[in-house]
Design an enzyme around this catalytic site. Sequence first.
Site, PDB file in Angstrom:
ATOM      1  N   THR A 184     -26.970  37.938 145.691  1.00 56.33           N
ATOM      2  CA  THR A 184     -26.814  37.647 147.124  1.00 56.33           C
ATOM      3  C   THR A 184     -26.898  38.872 148.008  1.00 56.33           C
ATOM      4  O   THR A 184     -26.208  38.972 148.993  1.00 56.33           O
ATOM      5  CB  THR A 184     -25.512  36.883 147.398  1.00 56.33           C
ATOM      6  OG1 THR A 184     -24.407  37.700 147.087  1.00 56.33           O
ATOM      7  CG2 THR A 184     -25.466  35.620 146.620  1.00 56.33           C
ATOM      8  N   THR A 397     -32.500  30.034 164.808  1.00 52.36           N
ATOM      9  CA  THR A 397     -33.130  30.197 166.112  1.00 52.36           C
ATOM     10  C   THR A 397     -33.053  31.640 166.585  1.00 52.36           C
ATOM     11  O   THR A 397     -33.643  31.959 167.615  1.00 52.36           O
ATOM     12  CB  THR A 397     -32.477  29.293 167.155  1.00 52.36           C
ATOM     13  OG1 THR A 397     -31.068  29.544 167.187  1.00 52.36           O
ATOM     14  CG2 THR A 397     -32.712  27.836 166.800  1.00 52.36           C
TER      15      THR A 397
END
Length: 397
Positions: A184, A397
């Site tokens: 990760t 976004t």
Amino acid sequence: MKIIEGTIASPKGFHAAGLHSGLKKTKKDLGMIYSDVPAAAAAVYTTNQVKAAPIFVTKEAMVDATIQAVVVNSAYANACTGKIGAENALAMQALAAEQLAVPKETVAVASTGVIGKQLPMEIIEKGIKQIDLPTANPYDFHEAILTTDTSTKEIVVSAKINGQTVTMAGVAKGSGMIHPNMATMLAFITTDAQISSELLQGILADKTETTFNQITVDGDTSTNDLVLVLANGLAENPMIEIGTPAYETFVEMFQLVSEALAKLIAKDGEGATKLIEVEVVGASNPSDARLAAKKVVGSSLVKTAMFGEDPNWGRIICAVGYAGSQTDPEKIDMWIGQQQLLKHSQPQEFDEAEMKQTLEKEKILITVDLNIGEAKGKAWGCDLTYKYVEVNALYHT
């Protein structure tokens, strides 16, 4: 052994570069590491069953444990992208190999960013062709691998090994999706030490358990990330052999670099304001100690309590209790900073003003003594803040 100023290219024979190719609006997003000679290599990979395309390309390149170059992009993870994604990862490898004039089988590939979007290969191809290692600033690589990170993460150390100065450098990215088991994150370690890939892999696997695998930000394990280590031997020290003083020094260097990178990643968790270090002592074995420490630092309730500067020890002992480690619930001692909150699982009076000062600091130490053995272990994480929710609510976004 000493920590020195430098970059991932500080060890002899290494070069690095990074640039803005257009994958991001303005920030650097494409980078390379290159060694003058093929390097002994070791790697550990994410344990998420859904793995990104570059993971498979790098695994294939690692078959003979020799790597000469690494190409990395940010902004796009190239995960869950099917056959096209696999072809694009291979294309990245081939483009980098052509640019550097090395066999493509010696090029590792890594990507990080948004899952599910195809790589815009025309941008990547143009960017790779623009990389000029002789004139590049190696620090640009540190910036090119970042996503939501607020800062670069690097460390360089040097030491004498068999009369030769050996240098080791590490750089990493990681801010969210940090709950490694492995990994990760992206982490790259370079060294000019002369050591076999077999020994290197063993050291990496061992130190991963006590460093990279002991950090957590949000409990999510990524699809993409890895730790890759390259040792090109250009320090010209005699080959490092296990059980020798040279080996012990090299392991100490590796521990220092790995732990430093792990802490920097934990500290830079998305929206984080505090680094939380949990040390569990008095455990029956090291595995139990590490497990309990990681459960405490990974608890959302503990993390929010630390953000709120609330010495809520009940949340800590709760996490110890469900960790799965061997525990006697009547014997637990606990401290936050220097103040003891529990003795044999009984509450202790503490100075509230001093505790307030402790919890206002950027680093908070929680110590738990299980009082059933001699083993110990550590884990690192960060607080959980309003900003974390904001960053991840708007990530796409």
